[in-house]
Scaffold this active site. Structure first.
Site, PDB file in Angstrom:
ATOM      1  N   GLY A 311       0.831  -1.194   0.000  1.00 50.09           N
ATOM      2  CA  GLY A 311       0.000   0.000   0.000  1.00 50.09           C
ATOM      3  C   GLY A 311       0.862   1.238   0.000  1.00 50.09           C
ATOM      4  N   GLU A 313       0.407   5.427   1.163  1.00 49.31           N
ATOM      5  CA  GLU A 313      -0.487   6.308   1.905  1.00 49.31           C
ATOM      6  C   GLU A 313      -0.760   7.640   1.229  1.00 49.31           C
ATOM      7  OE1 GLU A 313       2.607   5.325   2.584  1.00 49.31           O
ATOM      8  OE2 GLU A 313       3.771   6.808   3.690  1.00 49.31           O
ATOM      9  N   HIS A 337      -2.676   0.266   8.393  1.00 52.23           N
ATOM     10  CA  HIS A 337      -1.346   0.866   8.241  1.00 52.23           C
ATOM     11  C   HIS A 337      -1.407   2.137   7.385  1.00 52.23           C
ATOM     12  CE1 HIS A 337       3.125   0.651   7.894  1.00 52.23           C
ATOM     13  NE2 HIS A 337       2.862   1.273   6.768  1.00 52.23           N
ATOM     14  N   GLU A 338      -1.992   2.016   6.214  1.00 54.54           N
ATOM     15  CA  GLU A 338      -2.001   3.192   5.318  1.00 54.54           C
ATOM     16  C   GLU A 338      -2.833   4.319   5.921  1.00 54.54           C
ATOM     17  OE1 GLU A 338       0.308   2.953   3.427  1.00 54.54           O
ATOM     18  OE2 GLU A 338       0.479   0.784   3.203  1.00 54.54           O
ATOM     19  N   HIS A 341      -0.938   6.302   8.537  1.00 55.64           N
ATOM     20  CA  HIS A 341      -0.019   7.309   7.984  1.00 55.64           C
ATOM     21  C   HIS A 341      -0.678   8.691   7.894  1.00 55.64           C
ATOM     22  CE1 HIS A 341       3.725   5.359   6.987  1.00 55.64           C
ATOM     23  NE2 HIS A 341       3.156   4.411   6.252  1.00 55.64           N
ATOM     24  N   GLU A 360       7.398   5.010   9.329  1.00 59.09           N
ATOM     25  CA  GLU A 360       6.969   3.610   9.239  1.00 59.09           C
ATOM     26  C   GLU A 360       6.875   2.920  10.601  1.00 59.09           C
ATOM     27  OE1 GLU A 360       5.629   2.674   6.665  1.00 59.09           O
ATOM     28  OE2 GLU A 360       6.419   4.034   5.153  1.00 59.09           O
ATOM     29  N   ASP A 416      15.354   4.091  -1.371  1.00 61.95           N
ATOM     30  CA  ASP A 416      14.408   2.971  -1.372  1.00 61.95           C
ATOM     31  C   ASP A 416      14.913   1.859  -0.460  1.00 61.95           C
ATOM     32  OD1 ASP A 416      12.401   3.959  -2.902  1.00 61.95           O
ATOM     33  OD2 ASP A 416      13.088   3.075  -4.780  1.00 61.95           O
ATOM     34  N   TYR A 424      10.323  -0.634  10.333  1.00 64.22           N
ATOM     35  CA  TYR A 424       8.918  -0.920  10.650  1.00 64.22           C
ATOM     36  C   TYR A 424       8.787  -1.535  12.044  1.00 64.22           C
ATOM     37  CZ  TYR A 424       7.559  -0.179   5.770  1.00 64.22           C
ATOM     38  OH  TYR A 424       7.317   0.385   4.537  1.00 64.22           O
ATOM     39  N   ARG A 598       3.849  -7.479  -6.850  1.00 67.60           N
ATOM     40  CA  ARG A 598       4.145  -6.910  -5.522  1.00 67.60           C
ATOM     41  C   ARG A 598       5.454  -7.497  -5.033  1.00 67.60           C
ATOM     42  NH1 ARG A 598       0.471  -7.843  -0.146  1.00 67.60           N
ATOM     43  NH2 ARG A 598       1.847  -6.753   1.300  1.00 67.60           N
ATOM     44  N   LYS A 600       7.312  -7.642  -2.336  1.00 64.31           N
ATOM     45  CA  LYS A 600       7.461  -8.433  -1.122  1.00 64.31           C
ATOM     46  C   LYS A 600       6.984  -9.874  -1.338  1.00 64.31           C
ATOM     47  CE  LYS A 600       4.683  -8.853   2.645  1.00 64.31           C
ATOM     48  NZ  LYS A 600       3.891  -8.573   3.832  1.00 64.31           N
TER      49      LYS A 600
HETATM   50  N1  BES Z   1       4.969   4.125   2.664  1.00 62.24           N
HETATM   51  C1  BES Z   1       5.029   2.721   2.529  1.00 62.24           C
HETATM   52  C2  BES Z   1       5.456   2.253   1.177  1.00 62.24           C
HETATM   53  C3  BES Z   1       6.860   2.660   0.784  1.00 62.24           C
HETATM   54  C4  BES Z   1       7.891   2.685   1.709  1.00 62.24           C
HETATM   55  C5  BES Z   1       7.123   2.985  -0.515  1.00 62.24           C
HETATM   56  C6  BES Z   1       9.157   3.070   1.327  1.00 62.24           C
HETATM   57  C7  BES Z   1       8.390   3.367  -0.906  1.00 62.24           C
HETATM   58  C8  BES Z   1       9.405   3.402   0.016  1.00 62.24           C
HETATM   59  C9  BES Z   1       3.708   2.061   2.898  1.00 62.24           C
HETATM   60  O1  BES Z   1       2.993   2.725   3.885  1.00 62.24           O
HETATM   61  C10 BES Z   1       4.018   0.708   3.444  1.00 62.24           C
HETATM   62  O2  BES Z   1       4.646   0.664   4.464  1.00 62.24           O
HETATM   63  N2  BES Z   1       3.602  -0.344   2.783  1.00 62.24           N
HETATM   64  C11 BES Z   1       3.856  -1.705   3.216  1.00 62.24           C
HETATM   65  C12 BES Z   1       2.650  -2.294   3.864  1.00 62.24           C
HETATM   66  C13 BES Z   1       2.625  -2.279   5.336  1.00 62.24           C
HETATM   67  C14 BES Z   1       1.418  -3.021   5.872  1.00 62.24           C
HETATM   68  C15 BES Z   1       3.871  -2.758   6.015  1.00 62.24           C
HETATM   69  C16 BES Z   1       4.148  -2.548   1.993  1.00 62.24           C
HETATM   70  O3  BES Z   1       3.922  -2.069   0.888  1.00 62.24           O
HETATM   71  O4  BES Z   1       4.598  -3.670   2.152  1.00 62.24           O
HETATM   72 ZN    ZN Z   2       3.982   2.545   5.713  1.00 65.02          ZN
END
Ligand code: BES
Ligand code: ZN
Length: 651
Positions: A311, A313, A337-338, A341, A360, A416, A424, A598, A600
């Site tokens: 996601g 935010e 989470h989002e 933010h 985060e 990044d 986190y 995605r 991850k």
């Molecule tokens: N802001 C982040 C996404 C992000 C972080 C994009 C760093 C680029 C650089 C977003 O809020 C986030 O943390 N997303 C997580 C999900 C969360 C539930 C841990 C993700 O995308 O895995």
């Molecule tokens: Zn986040």
């Protein structure tokens, strides 16, 4: 517990740092050998460093953008945004006569400035050669210190912050789709901008697109907007550049409540509204804890599966992966989470990516509080344990300099790379430590005060420390010392005083897994029918590094992991299958890697595949097929893993 699977995942987090910048450096000791230096020295260093954002060329102490007015055309045929960006400027330094903007792969056509008589004149500018990580510095000469400057520009078809999808790559198959992902420093690839969180600006936009395409932005989207190809937006609250966002496609709206709803392709909207039905409740719970939601509407935009993150935010309109729509609301912590933010991040923002934990970590803490409130402590605890197991693995692998919450300048080449379990989960754990010591009542009031105090500001970690000492430690003496606070922030690892979480539900999973490993008795249906995604995740994460083909077959027969529509299970099952030589899963693996972008979810499987020559071949073939549908960020990560494997072929 065996943490082999997590290990693979961690490796992929490292590779995933686009172009592997952060982690390729990790192997080396910190340049100044001072990972464990005394906190006092660190703090002085960090204060100076906080004055400069090493990931931006902008000079916000000289001139600041107060407002950005965009005029853009969305050109799907050429995969381009074209138009103008007009900046309303506050010239802070009286000697300054240059506006320096960040850009990446932009074509700059013309720059004009408004004179005091209201006429616009051409301005000279220079676009520097591109730096691999930071892009090209755009220096505009403004001898008159124009209060408005306008840049006419076009994006590159390969802009790092945009993904362009052909109709065939969408759910509906008829309309093209486009979306942005600006964090960390990709806004500069679609808008010339002071791309640093130290600058906040309001914005407006007029956007044209093909008639049948709906356009949305991180602004005042109107659920009743006529779909006619021209759209205007206003974001009256000042935001940093990484929260600039745009999306265009066959998007329809369904409400969840008066102020919350879902935008999605027509075929996806109903399931999304059902899955995220608790969004309004989440807003209310967070408001009760931390004060009013200050952004007007809170909508969700469901993106295609190629969205590289879970996601994002973007204010008023969180961008959400469809991979969490699994039918039982088990993965809605992502929405918590989002949404969180909207307080930690969008309202109070880190001032450089080295302070990413302020966004985060605090957000992950708030997320967990929302989950606890809505779904109970058992679920919140399970999510904590999953995160902390992942963190333990990360700590075994990464350099101590990256285990600090506040990173030292120079630690990462590419911001990044700042996205890690440290930021986190250690960040959230630190908040849980403070909550436990001071008690919920005191800590909740403190955090609420923090959000109010720094609302609409970007702050470095040093400001957080200063505020916490003055408003939490000193008014409640003898509970947490300054040294304890600083240990959490500046030292590697997890302090001994960290609160521990025991999950009885996970203990039951551990028992069931052990019994199966011992004598092959698959956990009874009466037990597993109660399991949620979290228990299944834990069940798989505790498996040995490899299983026999018979064992994997037995699990597949009982639970059908191969081909699972749940990405959280797939991202753990497929690497185990690969390591175990369970080639029956190869077709399903290839399908998963082609369908989902995605990062991850897919990187652990790529990382497992590249360990053997046959696996590497499958990875390369699958990547070749998947690549046209991947986002540039995902493409970069997969390329890095494959390149690394080819450099050091598996033994
Ligand atoms: N802001 C982040 C996404 C992000 C972080 C994009 C760093 C680029 C650089 C977003 O809020 C986030 O943390 N997303 C997580 C999900 C969360 C539930 C841990 C993700 O995308 O895995
Ligand atoms: Zn986040």
């Amino acid at each position: 517990m065996r943490l082999q699977l997590l290990m693979t995942r961690l490796l992929t987090i490292c590779f995933a740092a686009t172009l592997a910048a952060g982690c390729s450096r990790d192997a080396a000791p910190p340049a100044d050998g001072s990972a464990g230096a005394p906190a006092a020295t660190d703090q002085a260093e960090m204060t100076t460093a906080a004055e400069h954002d090493e990931y931006s060329y902008a000079e916000p102490d000289k001139v600041r953008t107060e407002d950005l007015a965009l005029q853009l055309d969305v050109d799907f045929d050429n995969r381009q945004l074209t138009g103008t960006a007009t900046y309303t400027l506050d010239w802070l330094d009286e000697d300054a006569t240059q506006l320096v903007l960040d850009t990446r792969d932009l074509s700059i056509e013309k720059v004009v400035g408004e004179r005091s008589d209201g006429r616009w004149e051409d301005l000279e500018y220079e676009l520097a050669d591109a730096d691999e990580n930071l892009g090209s510095k755009l220096t505009i000469e403004a001898p008159q210190r124009s209060s408005r400057i306008r840049v006419t520009y076009a994006t590159s078809p390969d802009a790092s912050g945009l993904q362009w999808l052909t109709p065939a790559m969408t759910e509906g198959g008829e309309t093209p789709f486009m979306f942005s992902q600006s964090q960390q420093i990709h806004a500069r690839s679609w808008v010339p901008v002071q791309d640093t969180t130290r600058v906040r600006f309001t914005y407006t936009a007029n956007v044209t697109a093909p008639d049948d395409v709906m356009v949305l932005m991180s602004a005042d989207n109107d659920p009743d907007a006529a779909r006619d190809g021209t759209y205007s937006f206003e974001m009256p609250q000042p935001i940093p550049s990484y929260l600039l966002a745009i999306a265009a496609g066959d998007l329809v709206f369904e409400p969840i409540s008066e102020r919350a709803g879902v935008w999605a392709e027509p075929a996806a909207v109903e399931a999304a509204v059902a899955e995220f039905a608790d969004t309004e409740k989440m807003i209310q719970v967070t408001e009760e804890l931390y004060g009013p939601y200050r952004w007007g509407r809170y909508d969700l935009l469901i993106l295609p599966p190629s969205f590289p993150y879970g996601g994002m935010e973007n204010p008023r309109l969180s961008f959400i992966t469809p991979t969490v729509i699994v039918g039982d609301q088990s993965l809605v912590a992502l929405i918590a989470h989002e949404l969180a933010h909207s307080w930690s991040g969008n309202l109070v923002t880190f001032s450089t990516s080295n302070d990413a934990w302020l966004n985060e970590g605090i957000t992950s803490y708030v997320e967990n509080r929302i989950v606890e409130e809505l779904y109970g402590k058992a679920r919140a605890d399970m999510e904590n344990v999953i995160g902390r197991n992942e963190l333990a693995v990360e700590f075994e692998e990464i350099d101590p300099s990256l285990q600090r919450l506040a990173l030292k300048p120079g630690t990462l080449d590419d911001p990044d790379g700042s996205s890690s379990a440290t930021v986190y989960t250690k960040g959230a754990w630190f908040m849980q430590f403070l909550e436990q010591r001071f008690g919920r009542e005191t800590f909740d009031a403190f955090l609420r005060g923090y959000f109010d105090h720094f609302a609409f500001q970007s702050i470095p970690t040093t400001k957080f420390i200063e505020y916490t000492k003055a408003h939490l430690l000193e008014p409640n003496p003898g509970i947490v010392s300054a040294a304890e606070l600083e240990e959490w922030i500046y030292e590697p690892g997890i302090p001994d005083n960290a609160p521990q979480t025991d999950s009885p539900r996970f203990n039951a999973v551990d028992t069931a897994r052990a019994a199966w490993l011992d004598d092959g008795t698959v956990p009874a249906q009466s037990l597993t029918s109660e399991w949620t995604t979290q228990e299944w995740v834990h069940f798989l994460e505790g498996m040995p590094e490899t299983l026999s083909i018979e064992q994997l077959d037995a699990l597949d027969d009982a639970y059908g992991f191969t081909g699972t529509p749940n990405g959280e299970l797939a991202q753990r099952w497929y690497p185990l299958a690969v390591r175990s030589g369970y080639t029956q899963a190869n077709d399903a693996i290839a399908e998963f890697l082609v369908d989902i972008g995605r990062r991850k979810l897919i990187m652990p499987t790529y990382a497992a595949l590249v360990q053997t020559p046959e696996g590497l071949q499958l990875a390369e073939e699958t990547f070749a097929e998947a690549r046209p549908g991947y986002h540039p960020i995902t493409t970069g990560s997969v390329e890095a893993v494959i390149a690394e494997a080819k450099q050091a072929p598996a033994q």
